[in-house]
Design a protein around this motif. Sequence first.
Motif, PDB file in Angstrom:
ATOM      1  N   GLN A  66      -7.529  55.511  45.582  1.00  0.00           N
ATOM      2  CA  GLN A  66      -8.759  54.706  45.611  1.00  0.00           C
ATOM      3  C   GLN A  66      -9.444  54.762  44.249  1.00  0.00           C
ATOM      4  OE1 GLN A  66      -9.049  52.617  47.911  1.00  0.00           O
ATOM      5  NE2 GLN A  66      -7.437  53.432  49.196  1.00  0.00           N
ATOM      6  N   SER A  67     -10.722  55.137  44.203  1.00  0.00           N
ATOM      7  CA  SER A  67     -11.428  55.054  42.919  1.00  0.00           C
ATOM      8  C   SER A  67     -10.944  56.054  41.868  1.00  0.00           C
ATOM      9  CB  SER A  67     -12.932  55.250  43.128  1.00  0.00           C
ATOM     10  OG  SER A  67     -13.491  54.053  43.599  1.00  0.00           O
ATOM     11  N   ILE A  68     -10.173  57.057  42.294  1.00  0.00           N
ATOM     12  CA  ILE A  68      -9.637  57.992  41.288  1.00  0.00           C
ATOM     13  C   ILE A  68      -8.725  57.229  40.320  1.00  0.00           C
ATOM     14  CG2 ILE A  68      -8.243  60.087  40.948  1.00  0.00           C
ATOM     15  CD1 ILE A  68      -9.090  60.914  43.822  1.00  0.00           C
ATOM     16  N   SER A  69      -8.089  56.167  40.854  1.00  0.00           N
ATOM     17  CA  SER A  69      -7.173  55.388  40.008  1.00  0.00           C
ATOM     18  C   SER A  69      -7.905  54.720  38.846  1.00  0.00           C
ATOM     19  CB  SER A  69      -6.459  54.329  40.859  1.00  0.00           C
ATOM     20  OG  SER A  69      -7.365  53.330  41.285  1.00  0.00           O
ATOM     21  N   LYS A  70      -9.229  54.544  38.995  1.00  0.00           N
ATOM     22  CA  LYS A  70      -9.980  53.848  37.946  1.00  0.00           C
ATOM     23  C   LYS A  70      -9.917  54.587  36.602  1.00  0.00           C
ATOM     24  CE  LYS A  70     -13.251  51.818  41.233  1.00  0.00           C
ATOM     25  NZ  LYS A  70     -14.541  51.997  41.934  1.00  0.00           N
ATOM     26  N   PRO A 116     -16.564  51.408  33.627  1.00  0.00           N
ATOM     27  CA  PRO A 116     -15.267  51.169  34.289  1.00  0.00           C
ATOM     28  C   PRO A 116     -15.096  51.913  35.611  1.00  0.00           C
ATOM     29  CG  PRO A 116     -15.013  52.255  32.134  1.00  0.00           C
ATOM     30  CD  PRO A 116     -16.443  52.300  32.470  1.00  0.00           C
ATOM     31  N   MET A 117     -16.100  52.689  36.042  1.00  0.00           N
ATOM     32  CA  MET A 117     -15.952  53.465  37.277  1.00  0.00           C
ATOM     33  C   MET A 117     -16.535  52.741  38.493  1.00  0.00           C
ATOM     34  SD  MET A 117     -14.350  56.201  36.248  1.00  0.00           S
ATOM     35  CE  MET A 117     -13.558  55.405  34.865  1.00  0.00           C
ATOM     36  N   THR A 126      -8.393  46.730  35.292  1.00  0.00           N
ATOM     37  CA  THR A 126      -7.081  46.451  35.888  1.00  0.00           C
ATOM     38  C   THR A 126      -6.567  45.092  35.410  1.00  0.00           C
ATOM     39  OG1 THR A 126      -7.530  47.847  37.785  1.00  0.00           O
ATOM     40  CG2 THR A 126      -5.845  46.163  38.096  1.00  0.00           C
ATOM     41  N   HIS A 127      -7.494  44.159  35.246  1.00  0.00           N
ATOM     42  CA  HIS A 127      -7.136  42.842  34.705  1.00  0.00           C
ATOM     43  C   HIS A 127      -6.413  42.968  33.354  1.00  0.00           C
ATOM     44  CE1 HIS A 127      -7.566  38.775  33.212  1.00  0.00           C
ATOM     45  NE2 HIS A 127      -8.337  39.189  32.237  1.00  0.00           N
ATOM     46  N   LYS A 197      -3.089  47.654  45.364  1.00  0.00           N
ATOM     47  CA  LYS A 197      -1.905  48.531  45.277  1.00  0.00           C
ATOM     48  C   LYS A 197      -2.207  49.770  44.442  1.00  0.00           C
ATOM     49  CE  LYS A 197       1.959  45.460  46.012  1.00  0.00           C
ATOM     50  NZ  LYS A 197       2.929  44.561  45.394  1.00  0.00           N
ATOM     51  N   GLN A 198      -2.893  49.542  43.336  1.00  0.00           N
ATOM     52  CA  GLN A 198      -3.270  50.663  42.458  1.00  0.00           C
ATOM     53  C   GLN A 198      -4.088  51.693  43.239  1.00  0.00           C
ATOM     54  OE1 GLN A 198      -5.798  49.344  39.090  1.00  0.00           O
ATOM     55  NE2 GLN A 198      -7.242  50.898  39.748  1.00  0.00           N
ATOM     56  N   CYS A 199      -5.044  51.203  44.040  1.00  0.00           N
ATOM     57  CA  CYS A 199      -5.898  52.104  44.814  1.00  0.00           C
ATOM     58  C   CYS A 199      -5.118  52.822  45.912  1.00  0.00           C
ATOM     59  CB  CYS A 199      -7.056  51.325  45.446  1.00  0.00           C
ATOM     60  SG  CYS A 199      -8.289  50.800  44.245  1.00  0.00           S
TER      61      CYS A 199
END
Length: 313
Positions: A66-70, A116-117, A126-127, A197-199
């Motif tokens: 989830q947001s850790i991926s940010k 960015p968080m 991500t874009h 998917k990233q999340c």
Amino acid sequence: MGCQCRSNEELQQLVDQAKKYTNKGKVADYIPALEKANPEGLSVAIYYPDGKGYCAGDVSGKVTLQSISKVLTLALVLMEKGEEYVFSYVGKEPTGDPFNSIAKLETNKASKPLNPMINAGALTVTHMVAGDSVNERFNRILHFIRELTQNPTIGFNEDVARSEYNTADLNRSLSYFLKQHKVINEDVENLIELYSKQCAIEMDSQDLARIGCVLAMNGKDQLTGKQIIPGDIARICKTFMVTCGMYNASGEFAINVGIPAKSGVSGGIMGAVPGKCGIGIYGAALDEKGNSVAGIKILEMMAKKYSLSMFNM
Ligand SMILES: NC(=O)CC[C@H](N)C(=O)O
């Protein structure tokens, strides 16, 4: 002088003490698949630069980032596009708002997401992940995360990714807003697919601790000697973790714990104690700000027991 953790049993004691807080929180349900998580599940792992690691609780439990991926996609795009480019589209300031708030996008000049968080900023980041298709871009994120964890088996949870994609109308709104204001210029459905998917990339608390340790050691994997992330970028990531990593509870967390950390609505927390170690936590029951209730308790106890606050050196 802080002392190091020396056994799984030490961590198990902390898990036992923190466990009673799990019923003070609630599992996230706005992404329907996350509701399946066990609210009582709790695990913690610590990983040191010399390769020693300890863990306790439901250690086989897996958590989606989830947001850790940010933080991780931010590191990736900073490596690819450079600081100047990335920060011309996304700011560096905390918002004090919930992670998915749309409010400041309209009040802030040029509709630049404040950092960015938050979701608006993370979608913008991500874009920027390069590639010809969603698959190619996703595989680049996944490859980077496998390298950070030294775990080639890491994948993503399709059920959670689909569930988020099907219900991400607020993220779609943010993306359309960003597109209208030329912050992003891709097909919104592609971006939401990639972001979902990233999340949904999934790992256990030991993997989280390994990533935390790479960030803690200025981007270098101490065992392989490889500089996975340039030191300057690791520093930027850790700084965002301090100022914005725990959503609008980041200030209180900095005072009570003092560890650069990033949490996700899945109940995961990744901590990076500068120069010392990485920490991974999974506890699905969340407080009202969206942070793992028991996870925060464990981190408070760890910070005291092992003198981990970076403001107390
Ligand atoms: N806070 C979070 O972990 C949010 C991540 C989630 N995938 C979302 O965009 O809503």
